[in-house]
Design a protein around this motif. Structure first.
Motif, PDB file in Angstrom:
ATOM      1  N   UNK A 238      13.185  -2.405  -4.642  1.00 50.79           N
ATOM      2  CA  UNK A 238      13.895  -1.304  -5.305  1.00 50.79           C
ATOM      3  C   UNK A 238      13.716  -0.011  -4.499  1.00 50.79           C
ATOM      4  N   UNK A 239      12.517   0.139  -3.969  1.00 47.51           N
ATOM      5  CA  UNK A 239      12.248   1.324  -3.131  1.00 47.51           C
ATOM      6  C   UNK A 239      13.280   1.369  -1.991  1.00 47.51           C
ATOM      7  N   UNK A 240      13.574   0.226  -1.435  1.00 47.90           N
ATOM      8  CA  UNK A 240      14.556   0.162  -0.337  1.00 47.90           C
ATOM      9  C   UNK A 240      15.967   0.431  -0.854  1.00 47.90           C
ATOM     10  N   UNK A 241      16.358  -0.274  -1.905  1.00 49.38           N
ATOM     11  CA  UNK A 241      17.747  -0.106  -2.383  1.00 49.38           C
ATOM     12  C   UNK A 241      17.994   1.318  -2.882  1.00 49.38           C
ATOM     13  N   UNK A 242      16.993   1.930  -3.503  1.00 49.14           N
ATOM     14  CA  UNK A 242      17.154   3.324  -3.964  1.00 49.14           C
ATOM     15  C   UNK A 242      17.523   4.247  -2.808  1.00 49.14           C
ATOM     16  N   UNK A 243      17.048   3.901  -1.643  1.00 46.64           N
ATOM     17  CA  UNK A 243      17.293   4.756  -0.463  1.00 46.64           C
ATOM     18  C   UNK A 243      18.425   4.233   0.416  1.00 46.64           C
ATOM     19  N   UNK A 244      18.986   3.114   0.005  1.00 49.75           N
ATOM     20  CA  UNK A 244      20.076   2.526   0.810  1.00 49.75           C
ATOM     21  C   UNK A 244      19.576   1.857   2.080  1.00 49.75           C
ATOM     22  N   UNK A 245      18.303   1.443   2.097  1.00 47.22           N
ATOM     23  CA  UNK A 245      17.753   0.815   3.306  1.00 47.22           C
ATOM     24  C   UNK A 245      17.926  -0.700   3.235  1.00 47.22           C
TER      25      UNK A 245
ATOM     26  N   UNK B 131       0.848  -1.188   0.000  1.00 45.76           N
ATOM     27  CA  UNK B 131       0.000   0.000   0.000  1.00 45.76           C
ATOM     28  C   UNK B 131       0.894   1.252   0.000  1.00 45.76           C
ATOM     29  N   UNK B 132       0.712   2.053  -1.028  1.00 46.35           N
ATOM     30  CA  UNK B 132       1.584   3.209  -1.232  1.00 46.35           C
ATOM     31  C   UNK B 132       1.597   4.124  -0.010  1.00 46.35           C
ATOM     32  N   UNK B 133       0.483   4.172   0.696  1.00 49.00           N
ATOM     33  CA  UNK B 133       0.389   5.087   1.838  1.00 49.00           C
ATOM     34  C   UNK B 133       1.332   4.727   2.993  1.00 49.00           C
ATOM     35  N   UNK B 134       1.920   3.533   2.961  1.00 48.27           N
ATOM     36  CA  UNK B 134       2.872   3.207   4.037  1.00 48.27           C
ATOM     37  C   UNK B 134       4.296   3.645   3.678  1.00 48.27           C
ATOM     38  N   UNK B 135       4.515   4.035   2.431  1.00 48.97           N
ATOM     39  CA  UNK B 135       5.886   4.276   1.998  1.00 48.97           C
ATOM     40  C   UNK B 135       6.472   5.545   2.607  1.00 48.97           C
ATOM     41  N   UNK B 136       5.745   6.633   2.471  1.00 53.53           N
ATOM     42  CA  UNK B 136       6.268   7.891   3.012  1.00 53.53           C
ATOM     43  C   UNK B 136       6.456   7.807   4.532  1.00 53.53           C
ATOM     44  N   UNK B 137       5.472   7.237   5.268  1.00 51.89           N
ATOM     45  CA  UNK B 137       5.701   7.114   6.715  1.00 51.89           C
ATOM     46  C   UNK B 137       6.884   6.215   7.075  1.00 51.89           C
TER      47      UNK B 137
END
Ligand SMILES: Nc1ncnc2c1ncn2[C@@H]1O[C@H](COP(=O)(O)OP(=O)(O)OP(=O)(O)O)[C@@H](O)[C@H]1O
Ligand SMILES: [Mg+2]
Length: 248
Positions: A191-198, A146-152
């Motif tokens: 990818x969302x994680x790797x893009x941010x180095x998480x 769910x996209x809404x969890x990404x920013x938080x």
């Protein structure tokens, strides 16, 4: 011979994510169950080395644990309801080796605060979170499709965990493997994680109805039936538990 003493302080694993409903309580209780099953007390009279702790005033952890029959609960649970001092005491307790802490979702207390201000604020819940984070060895940040969890999730990491130097791991939760057979959605989350180095746990927790029914049924993954989807649902937590043991 004197009883064996735990030579090191207990490790604290805290689920942390600003967004409500992302799976913090589900992850906490099931990881505590797996750890508890793997570290039973030496005798039935001894205390459990694994403790699940809730600082959540909603008390989901308490409500859930209370429904699991006492003889089937492989961990002790403590609900601090925001009272300070209990988590540090548990960390020092020689009988305790792992503490899994459930935290509540949180709001930015002051929407007019400067961008770099501490988002936890200073209220009683903030103080309780502060205390837990001070003792945390590893924070688990649930991220769902769910996209809404990404920013938080990003907010929790960038504004709360990183400034405090708290080690963290993103846990992808509620992955709908049945509808994502080509792993497109899962790969996007990774990818969302790797893009941010998480760093993220390689084992995603799949979305299964049995997980959402478990609190009401008084079950944790270790009591799920040994067949079909229940087995897969539980496998995810066993694998995640191994990853966590390696990370702490
Ligand atoms: N992997 C999953 N599969 C199916 N349902 C899930 C899964 N993870 C969590 N849920 C369900 O989603 C809902 C929210 O989960 P949970 O209560 O663990 O979130 P939370 O982050 O603790 O929320 P809050 O911040 O409100 O305390 C619950 O109904 C739970 O049973
Ligand atoms: Mg919760």
């Amino acid at each position: 011979m004197p009883p064996a003493q735990n030579p090191v302080a207990a490790k604290v694993i805290t689920t942390f994510q600003q967004k409500g409903g992302s799976g913090k309580s589900t992850i906490t209780i099931n990881l505590a169950a797996v750890a508890g099953q793997n570290n039973p007390p030496a005798t039935p009279e001894d205390p459990c080395p694994v403790v699940a702790a809730g600082i959540d005033r909603q008390g989901s952890l308490e409500d859930w644990s209370a429904r699991v029959p006492e003889d089937r609960l492989p961990f002790d649970y403590v609900v601090t309801k925001g009272k300070l001092g209990e988590i540090p005491d548990l960390v020092k307790d020689p009988d305790v080796s792992r503490i899994f802490v459930d935290t509540p979702g949180f709001m930015e207390t002051d929407p007019d605060a400067p961008l770099d201000a501490d988002p936890l604020g200073s209220g009683p819940t903030a103080q309780a979170m502060e205390e837990v984070l001070e003792h945390t060895d590893l924070a688990l940040v649930p991220l769902t499709p769910e996209w809404l969890t990404h920013r938080p999730a990003e907010f929790s990491i960038e504004r709360v965990l990183k400034p405090r130097n708290v080690k963290f791991l993103v846990v992808i939760n509620m992955w709908d493997s049945g509808n994502d057979r080509d792993f497109k959605e899962l790969n996007e989350l990774r990818k969302w994680c790797t893009d941010r180095g998480y760093p993220y746990a390689s084992q995603a927790i799949r979305r299964y109805k049995i997980h959402s029914k478990a609190p009401k049924d008084g079950l944790t993954v270790i009591q799920y039936p040994e067949s079909g989807t229940a087995l897969r649902a539980r496998e995810d937590f066993y694998k995640l538990a191994l990853t966590i043991e390696q990370a702490i």
